[in-house]
Design an enzyme around this catalytic site. Structure first.
Site, mmCIF file in Angstrom:
data_model
loop_
_atom_site.group_PDB
_atom_site.id
_atom_site.type_symbol
_atom_site.label_atom_id
_atom_site.label_comp_id
_atom_site.label_asym_id
_atom_site.label_seq_id
_atom_site.Cartn_x
_atom_site.Cartn_y
_atom_site.Cartn_z
ATOM 1 C CG ASP A 63 -12.899 -15.070 -46.144
ATOM 2 O OD1 ASP A 63 -12.029 -14.365 -45.422
ATOM 3 O OD2 ASP A 63 -13.346 -14.346 -47.206
ATOM 4 C CB SER A 143 3.524 -3.901 -43.063
ATOM 5 O OG SER A 143 3.862 -2.847 -44.046
ATOM 6 C CE1 TYR A 156 -1.426 -4.122 -46.455
ATOM 7 C CE2 TYR A 156 0.750 -2.350 -45.884
ATOM 8 C CZ TYR A 156 -0.061 -3.812 -46.226
ATOM 9 O OH TYR A 156 1.080 -4.983 -45.931
ATOM 10 C CE LYS A 160 -0.345 -5.875 -43.131
ATOM 11 N NZ LYS A 160 -0.597 -7.298 -42.788
HETATM 12 N N1 LIG Z 1 4.705 -7.538 -50.036
HETATM 13 C C1 LIG Z 1 5.030 -6.694 -49.329
HETATM 14 O O1 LIG Z 1 5.962 -5.629 -49.705
HETATM 15 C C2 LIG Z 1 4.696 -6.733 -47.860
HETATM 16 C C3 LIG Z 1 5.200 -5.608 -47.137
HETATM 17 C C4 LIG Z 1 4.793 -5.632 -45.519
HETATM 18 C C5 LIG Z 1 3.957 -6.688 -45.456
HETATM 19 N N2 LIG Z 1 3.306 -7.638 -46.061
HETATM 20 C C6 LIG Z 1 2.626 -8.417 -45.675
HETATM 21 O O2 LIG Z 1 2.637 -9.741 -45.806
HETATM 22 C C7 LIG Z 1 1.532 -10.637 -45.900
HETATM 23 C C8 LIG Z 1 1.867 -11.462 -47.167
HETATM 24 O O3 LIG Z 1 1.729 -10.749 -48.227
HETATM 25 P P1 LIG Z 1 2.675 -10.978 -49.659
HETATM 26 O O4 LIG Z 1 3.165 -9.895 -49.819
HETATM 27 O O5 LIG Z 1 3.003 -12.251 -49.455
HETATM 28 O O6 LIG Z 1 1.127 -10.862 -50.641
HETATM 29 P P2 LIG Z 1 0.362 -11.953 -51.455
HETATM 30 O O7 LIG Z 1 -0.583 -11.184 -52.193
HETATM 31 O O8 LIG Z 1 1.294 -12.706 -52.308
HETATM 32 O O9 LIG Z 1 -0.180 -13.098 -50.595
HETATM 33 C C9 LIG Z 1 -1.270 -12.896 -49.681
HETATM 34 C C10 LIG Z 1 -2.020 -14.029 -49.534
HETATM 35 O O10 LIG Z 1 -3.125 -13.778 -48.609
HETATM 36 C C11 LIG Z 1 -4.204 -14.416 -49.057
HETATM 37 N N3 LIG Z 1 -5.505 -13.713 -48.816
HETATM 38 C C12 LIG Z 1 -5.890 -12.600 -49.214
HETATM 39 N N4 LIG Z 1 -7.162 -12.339 -48.389
HETATM 40 C C13 LIG Z 1 -7.402 -13.470 -47.744
HETATM 41 C C14 LIG Z 1 -8.461 -14.003 -46.708
HETATM 42 N N5 LIG Z 1 -9.620 -12.830 -46.537
HETATM 43 N N6 LIG Z 1 -8.249 -14.915 -46.297
HETATM 44 C C15 LIG Z 1 -7.310 -16.066 -46.312
HETATM 45 N N7 LIG Z 1 -6.209 -15.860 -47.390
HETATM 46 C C16 LIG Z 1 -6.414 -14.469 -47.744
HETATM 47 C C17 LIG Z 1 -3.918 -14.289 -50.792
HETATM 48 O O11 LIG Z 1 -4.928 -15.172 -51.533
HETATM 49 C C18 LIG Z 1 -2.603 -14.342 -51.009
HETATM 50 O O12 LIG Z 1 -2.258 -15.842 -51.304
HETATM 51 C C19 LIG Z 1 0.310 -9.639 -45.865
HETATM 52 O O13 LIG Z 1 -0.171 -9.722 -44.745
HETATM 53 C C20 LIG Z 1 1.064 -8.352 -46.217
HETATM 54 O O14 LIG Z 1 0.139 -7.286 -45.919
HETATM 55 C C21 LIG Z 1 3.858 -7.648 -47.529
#
Ligand SMILES: NC(=O)c1ccc[n+]([C@@H]2O[C@H](COP(=O)([O-])OP(=O)(O)OC[C@H]3O[C@@H](n4cnc5c(N)ncnc54)[C@H](O)[C@@H]3O)[C@@H](O)[C@H]2O)c1
Length: 261
Positions: A63, A143, A156, A160
């Protein structure tokens, strides 16, 4: 090919979405991957796929809000692979709430994972890099919301922007020790996170149909489609490899052309 062979790379939030795509790709490049996530089982599945494909990976439960767990995650990577070369602070959570409805608890939940988690990750990585004699790379997932504030994602977006700020601060603090810190900024990526965001839009009455918010946001990309997790592999590979050795403090937009700054 990038020189990732035998590099020890830890990726948080790597049980799915963007993190898992990066883990699989960098393992195929020859890196040793520590797949870290909240659930050891889920992380173990990705690590298992990598090993089944001939790569090297272990799973770690973490975590990212808990310093002792982050410390243990890095120690486990060092124990398994001899050192830490790159830490990807990729774990994150999203929540959609109209601006006036964001509560203190919402703020703390989102910023604790996305901002405090990244601070702790960077601090513990630097401690390890110093023990190893210096050098090392930190790559944070920011992001487009780290470059612009979006109305129903204010907390959010703030979290970021914090990632972008801490990336710059860390780069300034440790550059003389050969430690670099960079970030990449995805746009609208088809992962479980967007299911949460899309549902939040509907629950708040801002949209009515499944994927309406996703499609509306994704339509802003000049390259004409939403992102897939694999679209972030190239920038991740670059920032983890020596090709980016003379770059630090940067947050690169890889969003299909949504935000131009
Ligand atoms: N999906 C999008 O459009 C997008 C856009 C910009 C940025 N992001 C960023 O990309 C990163 C990955 O996101 P994603 O889209 O793959 O989402 P996702 O939800 O598929 O993956 C996020 C992962 O983080 C894990 N997680 C959450 N809280 C946690 C904690 N406290 N400790 C450890 N692990 C934890 C979750 O279990 C999950 O596996 C994130 O930082 C997200 O903010 C995503």
């Amino acid at each position: 090919m990038p020189d990732l062979r035998d590099k020890s790379i830890v990726i948080t939030g790597a049980a799915g979405g963007i993190g898992a795509a990066i883990a699989r790709a960098l393992a195929a490049d020859g890196a040793f991957i520590t797949v870290a996530d909240l659930s050891l089982d889920a992380a173990g599945k990705v690590a298992g796929e990598i090993t089944a494909a001939g790569g090297k990976a272990i799973a770690a439960a973490v975590d990212v809000r808990e310093r002792a767990q982050v410390r243990a995650m890095i120690d486990r990577a060092v124990e398994a692979f001899g050192r830490l070369d790159v830490l990807f602070n990729n774990a994150g959570v999203a929540q959609t709430k109209p601006f006036l409805d964001i509560t203190e608890a919402d703020w703390r939940f989102v910023t604790d994972v996305n901002a405090l988690g990244v601070l702790i990750g960077m601090q513990e990585a630097v401690t390890t890099f110093r023990r190893q004699g210096g050098g090392g790379k930190i790559v944070n997932t920011a992001s487009i919301a780290g470059k612009q504030g979006y109305e129903p994602l204010a907390h959010y977006s703030a979290s970021k922007f914090a990632v972008v700020a801490m990336t710059q601060a860390c780069a300034r603090a440790f550059g003389k020790e050969g430690i670099t810190a960079n970030a990449f900024c995805p746009g609208v990526v088809a992962t479980p996170m967007w299911d949460t965001i899309d549902k939040g839009f509907r629950d708040s009455g801002l949209t009515h149909n499944v994927n309406e918010a996703f499609d509306t946001f994704a339509a802003g990309a000049v390259l004409g489609r939403p992102s897939r997790p694999d679209d972030l592999v190239g920038v991740a590979r670059y920032l983890a490899s020596s090709d980016s050795d003379f770059m630090t403090g940067q947050s690169l937009l890889v969003d299909g052309g949504m935000v131009f700054v």
